[in-house]
Design a protein around this motif. Structure first.
Motif, PDB file in Angstrom:
ATOM      1  N   HIS A   1       0.819  -1.098   0.069  1.00 19.23           N
ATOM      2  CA  HIS A   1      -0.166  -0.104   0.094  1.00 19.23           C
ATOM      3  C   HIS A   1       0.809   1.218   0.053  1.00 19.23           C
ATOM      4  CE1 HIS A   1      -4.337  -1.228   0.053  1.00 19.23           C
ATOM      5  NE2 HIS A   1      -3.957  -2.510   0.916  1.00 19.23           N
ATOM      6  N   PHE A   2       1.972   1.250   0.726  1.00 14.01           N
ATOM      7  CA  PHE A   2       2.910   2.222   0.623  1.00 14.01           C
ATOM      8  C   PHE A   2       3.384   2.455  -0.573  1.00 14.01           C
ATOM      9  CE2 PHE A   2       7.445   3.596   0.681  1.00 14.01           C
ATOM     10  CZ  PHE A   2       7.557   4.674   1.392  1.00 14.01           C
ATOM     11  N   ALA A   3       3.803   1.508  -1.381  1.00 20.18           N
ATOM     12  CA  ALA A   3       4.242   1.498  -2.807  1.00 20.18           C
ATOM     13  C   ALA A   3       3.418   1.988  -3.614  1.00 20.18           C
ATOM     14  CB  ALA A   3       4.764   0.115  -3.347  1.00 20.18           C
ATOM     15  N   LYS A   4       1.876   1.687  -3.435  1.00 21.34           N
ATOM     16  CA  LYS A   4       0.859   2.081  -4.313  1.00 21.34           C
ATOM     17  C   LYS A   4       0.875   3.578  -4.082  1.00 21.34           C
ATOM     18  CE  LYS A   4      -3.304   1.599  -3.001  1.00 21.34           C
ATOM     19  NZ  LYS A   4      -4.742   1.089  -2.826  1.00 21.34           N
ATOM     20  N   ALA A   5       1.077   4.156  -2.925  1.00 21.24           N
ATOM     21  CA  ALA A   5       0.803   5.727  -2.944  1.00 21.24           C
ATOM     22  C   ALA A   5       2.045   6.275  -3.451  1.00 21.24           C
ATOM     23  CB  ALA A   5       0.985   5.677  -1.290  1.00 21.24           C
ATOM     24  N   HIS A   6       3.157   5.588  -3.805  1.00 22.76           N
ATOM     25  CA  HIS A   6       4.096   6.224  -4.414  1.00 22.76           C
ATOM     26  C   HIS A   6       4.292   5.680  -5.851  1.00 22.76           C
ATOM     27  CE1 HIS A   6       4.841   7.099  -0.028  1.00 22.76           C
ATOM     28  NE2 HIS A   6       5.464   8.103  -0.637  1.00 22.76           N
ATOM     29  N   GLY A   7       3.388   5.032  -6.405  1.00 23.36           N
ATOM     30  CA  GLY A   7       3.594   4.809  -7.842  1.00 23.36           C
ATOM     31  C   GLY A   7       4.450   3.482  -8.123  1.00 23.36           C
ATOM     32  N   ARG A   8       4.879   2.679  -7.083  1.00 17.61           N
ATOM     33  CA  ARG A   8       5.723   1.595  -7.260  1.00 17.61           C
ATOM     34  C   ARG A   8       5.227   0.313  -7.042  1.00 17.61           C
ATOM     35  NH1 ARG A   8       8.395   4.589 -10.092  1.00 17.61           N
ATOM     36  NH2 ARG A   8      10.364   5.093  -9.716  1.00 17.61           N
ATOM     37  N   GLN A   9       3.862   0.118  -6.788  1.00 13.24           N
ATOM     38  CA  GLN A   9       3.323  -1.061  -6.553  1.00 13.24           C
ATOM     39  C   GLN A   9       3.411  -2.386  -7.569  1.00 13.24           C
ATOM     40  OE1 GLN A   9      -0.979  -1.904  -6.563  1.00 13.24           O
ATOM     41  NE2 GLN A   9      -0.948  -2.294  -4.385  1.00 13.24           N
ATOM     42  N   LEU A  10       3.659  -2.311  -8.593  1.00 15.25           N
ATOM     43  CA  LEU A  10       3.795  -3.346  -9.526  1.00 15.25           C
ATOM     44  C   LEU A  10       4.930  -3.995  -9.277  1.00 15.25           C
ATOM     45  CD1 LEU A  10       1.579  -2.579 -12.871  1.00 15.25           C
ATOM     46  CD2 LEU A  10       0.797  -3.701 -10.706  1.00 15.25           C
ATOM     47  N   GLU A  11       5.962  -2.977  -9.472  1.00 15.58           N
ATOM     48  CA  GLU A  11       7.339  -3.385  -9.307  1.00 15.58           C
ATOM     49  C   GLU A  11       7.886  -3.822  -7.959  1.00 15.58           C
ATOM     50  OE1 GLU A  11       7.173   0.561 -11.824  1.00 15.58           O
ATOM     51  OE2 GLU A  11       6.392  -0.350 -10.170  1.00 15.58           O
ATOM     52  N   LEU A  12       7.099  -3.423  -6.841  1.00 16.62           N
ATOM     53  CA  LEU A  12       7.293  -4.235  -5.582  1.00 16.62           C
ATOM     54  C   LEU A  12       6.727  -5.443  -5.505  1.00 16.62           C
ATOM     55  CD1 LEU A  12       8.420  -3.677  -2.634  1.00 16.62           C
ATOM     56  CD2 LEU A  12       6.148  -2.959  -1.865  1.00 16.62           C
ATOM     57  N   SER A  13       5.502  -5.685  -5.991  1.00 16.36           N
ATOM     58  CA  SER A  13       4.923  -6.934  -6.032  1.00 16.36           C
ATOM     59  C   SER A  13       5.836  -8.070  -6.894  1.00 16.36           C
ATOM     60  CB  SER A  13       3.541  -6.914  -6.791  1.00 16.36           C
ATOM     61  OG  SER A  13       2.854  -8.079  -6.707  1.00 16.36           O
ATOM     62  N   GLU A  14       6.271  -7.753  -7.825  1.00 18.25           N
ATOM     63  CA  GLU A  14       7.032  -8.806  -8.413  1.00 18.25           C
ATOM     64  C   GLU A  14       8.167  -8.976  -7.592  1.00 18.25           C
ATOM     65  OE1 GLU A  14       8.921 -11.334 -10.980  1.00 18.25           O
ATOM     66  OE2 GLU A  14       6.744 -10.459 -11.228  1.00 18.25           O
ATOM     67  N   ARG A  15       8.757  -7.870  -6.898  1.00 12.09           N
ATOM     68  CA  ARG A  15       9.979  -8.003  -6.091  1.00 12.09           C
ATOM     69  C   ARG A  15       9.715  -8.852  -4.940  1.00 12.09           C
ATOM     70  NH1 ARG A  15      13.809  -9.849  -5.239  1.00 12.09           N
ATOM     71  NH2 ARG A  15      15.795  -9.319  -4.543  1.00 12.09           N
ATOM     72  N   LEU A  16       8.706  -8.658  -4.425  1.00 15.65           N
ATOM     73  CA  LEU A  16       8.233  -9.468  -3.024  1.00 15.65           C
ATOM     74  C   LEU A  16       8.172 -10.658  -3.509  1.00 15.65           C
ATOM     75  CD1 LEU A  16       5.971  -7.010  -1.160  1.00 15.65           C
ATOM     76  CD2 LEU A  16       8.604  -7.496  -0.927  1.00 15.65           C
ATOM     77  N   PHE A  17       7.251 -11.058  -4.501  1.00 11.95           N
ATOM     78  CA  PHE A  17       7.277 -12.769  -4.716  1.00 11.95           C
ATOM     79  C   PHE A  17       8.392 -13.351  -5.090  1.00 11.95           C
ATOM     80  CE2 PHE A  17       2.733 -11.698  -6.724  1.00 11.95           C
ATOM     81  CZ  PHE A  17       1.997 -12.407  -5.962  1.00 11.95           C
ATOM     82  N   ARG A  18       9.429 -12.741  -6.084  1.00 11.12           N
ATOM     83  CA  ARG A  18      10.461 -13.196  -6.039  1.00 11.12           C
ATOM     84  C   ARG A  18      11.541 -13.630  -4.825  1.00 11.12           C
ATOM     85  NH1 ARG A  18      15.493 -10.730  -8.365  1.00 11.12           N
ATOM     86  NH2 ARG A  18      14.279  -9.018  -8.875  1.00 11.12           N
ATOM     87  N   ALA A  19      11.459 -12.539  -4.045  1.00 13.34           N
ATOM     88  CA  ALA A  19      12.141 -12.652  -2.761  1.00 13.34           C
ATOM     89  C   ALA A  19      11.591 -13.789  -2.053  1.00 13.34           C
ATOM     90  CB  ALA A  19      12.121 -11.269  -1.942  1.00 13.34           C
ATOM     91  N   TYR A  20      10.307 -13.975  -1.990  1.00 11.34           N
ATOM     92  CA  TYR A  20       9.666 -14.970  -0.968  1.00 11.34           C
ATOM     93  C   TYR A  20       9.934 -16.415  -1.825  1.00 11.34           C
ATOM     94  CZ  TYR A  20       6.439 -17.334   1.959  1.00 11.34           C
ATOM     95  OH  TYR A  20       5.618 -18.212   2.843  1.00 11.34           O
ATOM     96  N   PHE A  21       9.590 -16.549  -2.951  1.00 10.11           N
ATOM     97  CA  PHE A  21       9.554 -17.988  -3.527  1.00 10.11           C
ATOM     98  C   PHE A  21      11.038 -18.493  -4.137  1.00 10.11           C
ATOM     99  CE2 PHE A  21       4.901 -17.184  -3.399  1.00 10.11           C
ATOM    100  CZ  PHE A  21       4.718 -18.435  -2.836  1.00 10.11           C
ATOM    101  N   THR A  22      11.861 -17.529  -4.581  1.00 14.09           N
ATOM    102  CA  THR A  22      13.081 -18.086  -5.252  1.00 14.09           C
ATOM    103  C   THR A  22      14.212 -17.763  -4.415  1.00 14.09           C
ATOM    104  OG1 THR A  22      13.245 -16.008  -6.538  1.00 14.09           O
ATOM    105  CG2 THR A  22      11.782 -17.632  -7.360  1.00 14.09           C
ATOM    106  N   GLU A  23      14.115 -16.599  -3.495  1.00  8.94           N
ATOM    107  CA  GLU A  23      15.375 -16.133  -2.887  1.00  8.94           C
ATOM    108  C   GLU A  23      15.501 -16.533  -1.488  1.00  8.94           C
ATOM    109  OE1 GLU A  23      15.683 -11.889  -3.746  1.00  8.94           O
ATOM    110  OE2 GLU A  23      15.942 -12.325  -5.825  1.00  8.94           O
ATOM    111  N   GLY A  24      14.332 -17.224  -0.722  1.00  6.38           N
ATOM    112  CA  GLY A  24      14.161 -17.595   0.628  1.00  6.38           C
ATOM    113  C   GLY A  24      14.590 -16.165   1.391  1.00  6.38           C
ATOM    114  N   ARG A  25      14.018 -15.131   1.300  1.00  6.22           N
ATOM    115  CA  ARG A  25      14.023 -13.877   2.026  1.00  6.22           C
ATOM    116  C   ARG A  25      12.927 -14.034   3.120  1.00  6.22           C
ATOM    117  NH1 ARG A  25      16.971  -9.956  -1.281  1.00  6.22           N
ATOM    118  NH2 ARG A  25      16.657  -8.488   0.305  1.00  6.22           N
TER     119      ARG A  25
END
Length: 221
Positions: free
Chosen positions: A111-135
């Protein structure tokens, strides 16, 4: 010029089908080529397991078997199946390193990212971090680092998370999902009226987009 087709997506970054569904939607758009309509995508919060502790002790296999009450063998089959389907979508899931956690703060950050115009980029980054990088996406330090990677201000992101300023927005999304009768994710809503449940094949998204665009063209004629 007509306005973009609005696509609202209820999703959880800890949902393997949500990442697959994201890729299938992107594939459905790409398949339309020059005929692809312009779209505006907005992600909405949905917690699949709100009672999960931030620091869950155990693997995803332990979570599925213990918390869902299913045999270990069945849980492993579920993991193997979704990993295979993810691979077909070009995603490399690594359940050996995945750190199961509560996703509330990740939703606040979206939601913070949406307010700053970066929600789509962050969504992709979080998915990758969680499912492929073990963050570990339950920890604020990790989330702030990922926010900075997509161009968000780290100090502002930390303040937003520590203050819980977007907590009400997360709960509003969850309440809206309930009003729509959404019981699982991913769930896609096109133009506020067409719902698509689950990680449907790319061609299903192509068909829905074509239908919605055709109806809009007809209404404008």
């Amino acid at each position: 010029m007509t306005s973009p087709i609005k696509i609202d997506i209820w999703s959880d970054i800890a949902c393997p089908w949500c990442y697959i569904g994201k890729r299938h939607l992107e594939g459905g758009l790409a398949a339309l080529g020059d005929d692809a309509p312009e779209v505006e995508i907005e992600y909405h919060s949905f917690e699949l397991a709100p009672d999960t502790p931030v620091d869950f002790e155990g693997s995803e296999l332990d979570f599925l078997a213990g918390r869902k009450g299913i045999p270990v063998e069945q849980a492993q089959m579920m993991i193997d199946r979704v990993t295979g389907i993810a691979a077909q979508a070009g995603l490399e899931y690594d359940y050996d390193t995945l750190q199961h956690t509560k996703t509330l703060k990740a939703h606040e950050l979206l939601h913070f990212a949406k307010a700053h115009g970066r929600q789509l980029e962050l969504s992709e980054r979080l998915f990758r971090a969680y499912f492929t990088e073990g963050r570990h996406l339950g920890r604020i330090d990790e989330l702030v680092a990922l926010a900075a990677e997509v161009g968000l201000d780290a100090d502002a992101a930390r303040e937003a998370l520590e203050s819980g300023r977007y907590g009400a927005a997360v709960q509003a999304d969850i309440a809206q999902a309930g009003a729509y009768g959404i019981q699982g994710v991913p769930f896609f809503v096109f133009e506020g009226k067409y719902g698509v449940s689950g990680a449907q094949p790319a061609e299903v998204f192509s068909q829905v987009l074509t239908q919605v665009a055709g109806e809009r063209d007809g209404a404008a004629a």
